[in-house]
Write a protein that holds these residues in place. Structure first.
Motif, PDB file in Angstrom:
ATOM      1  N   ASN A  82      53.461  43.389  42.983  1.00 58.28           N
ATOM      2  CA  ASN A  82      52.753  43.474  44.258  1.00 58.28           C
ATOM      3  C   ASN A  82      53.186  44.741  44.999  1.00 58.28           C
ATOM      4  OD1 ASN A  82      51.058  41.574  46.214  1.00 58.28           O
ATOM      5  ND2 ASN A  82      52.602  42.598  47.463  1.00 58.28           N
TER       6      ASN A  82
ATOM      7  N   THR B 155      47.965  45.710  46.784  1.00 60.94           N
ATOM      8  CA  THR B 155      47.476  45.664  45.408  1.00 60.94           C
ATOM      9  C   THR B 155      48.354  44.722  44.602  1.00 60.94           C
ATOM     10  OG1 THR B 155      46.755  47.969  45.569  1.00 60.94           O
ATOM     11  CG2 THR B 155      46.916  47.023  43.367  1.00 60.94           C
ATOM     12  N   ARG B 156      47.728  43.841  43.848  1.00 66.04           N
ATOM     13  CA  ARG B 156      48.489  42.865  43.049  1.00 66.04           C
ATOM     14  C   ARG B 156      47.944  42.805  41.634  1.00 66.04           C
ATOM     15  NH1 ARG B 156      50.300  36.701  44.262  1.00 66.04           N
ATOM     16  NH2 ARG B 156      51.358  37.800  45.920  1.00 66.04           N
TER      17      ARG B 156
ATOM     18  N   GLN C 204      42.797  43.616  45.056  1.00 62.27           N
ATOM     19  CA  GLN C 204      42.957  44.694  46.036  1.00 62.27           C
ATOM     20  C   GLN C 204      42.545  44.183  47.411  1.00 62.27           C
ATOM     21  OE1 GLN C 204      44.161  48.108  45.697  1.00 62.27           O
ATOM     22  NE2 GLN C 204      44.242  47.588  47.873  1.00 62.27           N
TER      23      GLN C 204
ATOM     24  N   ARG D 181      38.743  41.767  50.370  1.00 61.60           N
ATOM     25  CA  ARG D 181      39.384  41.700  49.057  1.00 61.60           C
ATOM     26  C   ARG D 181      38.332  41.865  47.978  1.00 61.60           C
ATOM     27  NH1 ARG D 181      43.152  36.759  47.140  1.00 61.60           N
ATOM     28  NH2 ARG D 181      44.649  38.130  48.172  1.00 61.60           N
TER      29      ARG D 181
END
Length: 701
Positions: free
Chosen positions: A564, A577-578, A599, A613
């Motif tokens: 993350n 951002t993940r 995102q 998102r």
């Protein structure tokens, strides 16, 4: 008021930088406080539990944190347990706080937190939304005219695609059940409160498919679910009085858990200890896990509080006549979904009466280093609970009355915190939990927790830490360690070993399991935040689609890894951002894998805040589904499951229409690439997408 010069000299004696003394010598600053911005509770929970599952969805945690936010703690009267419940401070920091207050007396300002040894700026920023320095208490009549919280909130929304439950009945189909209400859902919240003095409020909610009705005998007053509370606090020896809906949190939650449990997550240390918060108003739209009636806490002496409470409410269940005992009603289980959309669900709504009588005594050491408490809870049902005649239910609660008695306590010595609780239910079953939290210097924290719940231990309102959803039929040991070499880096992890001595649902044998978690955090400055997580759990489960009448028990493994990245320019924009992926498999069978890329962006233009998102996900099947928290409206909680293959996106707007009125609009959509039918049963949607539109208005008087 104490002299400022004496205060300054004492600060020097504690080894604080002279700059802090100069800061406090300015009398003009005493009247100022740091701005109290609206916080994102969903983000707070995501940091605590970065990898979410169905078991730790934590809507109860959301409600508790929001109550703390809307009823901030007074630094000059806050107790050790209340401060611990913020989930922000370490054992060393809590000790430093109370040592500081004891030596120097009441706080003059929130800015004074900078003078507390072991407090850093990052910790203070996290703590400020939950604390205040309360001015001199107003007379009760005057305080009623000066609420610190007074608002009316309305929310509504619907799924845009047509679900099967809202379609006309197909005469060629066997299914003749449909939802009886409209596809629109909504709720209303009202609150009139002053922190530490009083609180009045109500909540009304209708889920999609539910109809308005008036059945006072079932506690249905127009809306499908109605909740009300009236509370007064700190009126002489009367510390707390609540009429209406409430919860009770005592000890480690073995008997009275208050509907809240942190669960296992990146907060590997504070997970193990539960604060005794006592009586709290119930303000959630969850339709179970609360008491309804009257409760009071009275201070017999400065160090001794007595709490008595009575509750009578209605629970959902399918009631039948006992085939053996004449005039006896039985029910196989209590239903907690809160849905009353079909004819059958409405018939089961409030069908069972539940009465609770409880007692709690808490003796607190004047040094605030420890406490000991006794709890008793008696529960009586108007129908006899008799679960299905299955072997795994052999030791489950049966009957219409249960009494549970227990004792709990904790003690702090230097940087060690010992705690525990034991209880015995009417069945003779025993439950026990004990642990310690240790601050091993300024860089290392350690915790150990041991738990055991007999297979016939029955705690109907218990929620102490466990691998299962309830404290029953389990023995386990949990270790947690956190290493913080400096302010930029933090490494933590836990290992949990558990054993189920008896059978469980979908586990046809006694079984074992283990759970471990690793977390690394890098925060080089207040704008940038990066962390990585790895989580793996091994549990037993019956073999699916077995050819044999009695399926064999196989070990399952679920692994999840996540990276993350977050960057924020305060009051301007933030990006997150993940990358998250994982797999799941049964012993000796092929793996099911999945991943998601997420995102998030939040952008502020003057008074307007836009959040959005876009996520791409791909999983082999539902077994490898991924859960990711989403930012939602105030008082709303969102944790969708990503499965199959597709995209998920949402856009949310927040805008103050006037100085007193705020507006939220939220649109979300999940688009599946391969599915032609989404969900199942009456929630089934024909097509590849599921969209939802919500609106919320909040008026602050």
């Amino acid at each position: 008021m104490r002299p400022v010069q004496r205060h300054s000299c004492a600060i020097f004696q504690l080894g604080i930088l002279p700059l802090i003394c100069i800061f406090f010598l300015s009398k003009n600053l005493f009247a100022q406080e740091p701005p109290r911005h609206e916080i994102d509770i969903n983000q707070f929970i995501q940091d605590l539990i970065p990898i979410a599952t169905e078991e730790n969805s934590n809507e109860g945690l959301y409600e508790l944190l929001f109550q703390l936010y809307t009823n901030p703690l007074d630094l000059n009267s806050v107790t050790t347990d209340e401060l611990t419940a913020t989930l922000i401070l370490s054992e060393i920091q809590i000790k430093s706080f109370f040592d500081y207050r004891q030596k120097l007396g009441p706080f003059l300002s929130l800015y004074e937190l900078q003078a507390v040894p072991d407090f850093d700026i990052i910790t203070i920023r996290k703590l400020i939304p939950f604390v205040i320095v309360r001015p001199k208490a107003l007379p009760f009549k005057e305080s009623l005219q000066n609420p610190s919280q007074h608002f009316l909130l309305l929310r509504s929304g619907r799924v845009l695609e047509k679900q099967k439950g809202f379609t006309s009945i197909d005469t060629s189909s066997r299914s003749t059940t449909r939802y009886q209400g409209k596809p629109l859902y909504g709720n209303i919240r009202y609150r009139y409160a002053r922190a530490g003095s009083y609180s009045f409020g109500f909540v009304m909610e209708n889920d999609a498919g539910e109809v308005l009705s008036w059945q006072p005998k079932k506690q249905i007053f127009g809306a499908d679910f109605t909740s009300f509370h009236a509370q007064i606090m700190n009126r002489g020896r009367l510390k707390n009085l609540i009429i209406g809906d409430y919860q009770m949190q005592a000890g480690q939650g073995l008997i009275l858990s208050g509907g809240f449990s942190l669960g296992k997550g990146s907060e590997v240390i504070r997970t193990t200890y539960r604060s005794t918060l006592g009586l709290r108003p119930f303000t959630s739209v969850l339709e179970s896990g609360f008491f309804r009636g009257a409760a009071a806490t009275y201070s017999v002496r400065k160090e001794l509080d007595i709490t008595l409470f009575y509750s009578y409410t209605r629970r959902d269940g399918s009631v039948e006549n006992n085939a053996v005992v004449q005039d006896e009603l039985t029910v196989s289980s209590l239903q907690i979904s809160g849905y009353h959309r079909t004819k059958t669900e409405r018939e089961n709504h409030g069908a069972i009466g539940e009465q609770n009588v409880g007692f709690h005594a808490l003796y607190k050491l004047l040094s605030q280093r420890g406490q000991i408490g006794i709890a008793v809870l008696n529960t009586f049902y108007s129908a006899t609970l008799h679960k299905k005649d299955e072997l795994y239910n052999k030791f489950e609660f049966q009957g219409n009355q249960n009494t549970i008695v227990g004792i709990h306590g904790d003690y702090r010595w230097q940087n060690l915190h010992f705690f525990g609780e034991g209880a015995r239910s009417k069945s003779g079953g025993l439950g026990g939990i004990g642990g310690l939290i240790a601050g091993l210097g300024r860089t290392i924290d350690f915790t150990l927790l041991i738990r055991h719940y007999d297979r016939n231990f029955h705690s109907l309102y218990g929620g102490s830490i466990s691998e299962a959803t309830r404290p029953i039929n389990e023995t386990g040991a949990y270790w947690g360690l956190r290493y913080s070499p400096n302010r930029r880096w933090q490494f933590s992890g836990f290992y949990d070993r558990f054993h189920f001595p008896w059978l469980k649902y979908q586990i046809n044998a006694p079984s074992d399991g283990q759970d471990y978690f690793l977390h690394a955090l890098w925060k080089p400055n207040k704008k940038l935040n990066m962390y990585a997580v790895f989580h793996e759990k091994h549990k037993a489960h019956n073999e699916p689609d077995s050819r044999f009448p009695i399926p064999q028990v196989l070990e399952t493994t679920r692994r999840t890894a996540m990276i993350n990245f977050e960057y924020e320019m305060p009051l301007k924009f933030s990006v997150r951002t993940r990358l998250q992926g994982g797999d799941f498999w049964y012993e000796g069978k092929s793996k099911s894998s999945g991943f998601t890329i997420v995102q998030d962006v939040t952008y502020r233009i003057s008074k307007l805040e836009l959040s959005g998102r876009i996520a791409f996900f791909k999983t082999d099947n539902y077994d490898s589904r991924q859960y990711v928290y989403e930012k939602d409206m105030l008082y709303a909680f969102s944790l969708p499951a990503y499965y199959d293959q597709g995209t998920r996106h949402y856009l949310m707007l927040r805008y103050p229409l006037t100085q007193k009125m705020k507006l939220w609009l939220r649109w979300s959509r999940t688009h599946y690439s391969k599915l032609d039918e989404i969900s199942s049963g009456l929630n089934e949607i024909q097509g590849k997408k599921r969209s939802e539109l919500k609106a919320q208005v909040m008026y602050q008087f």
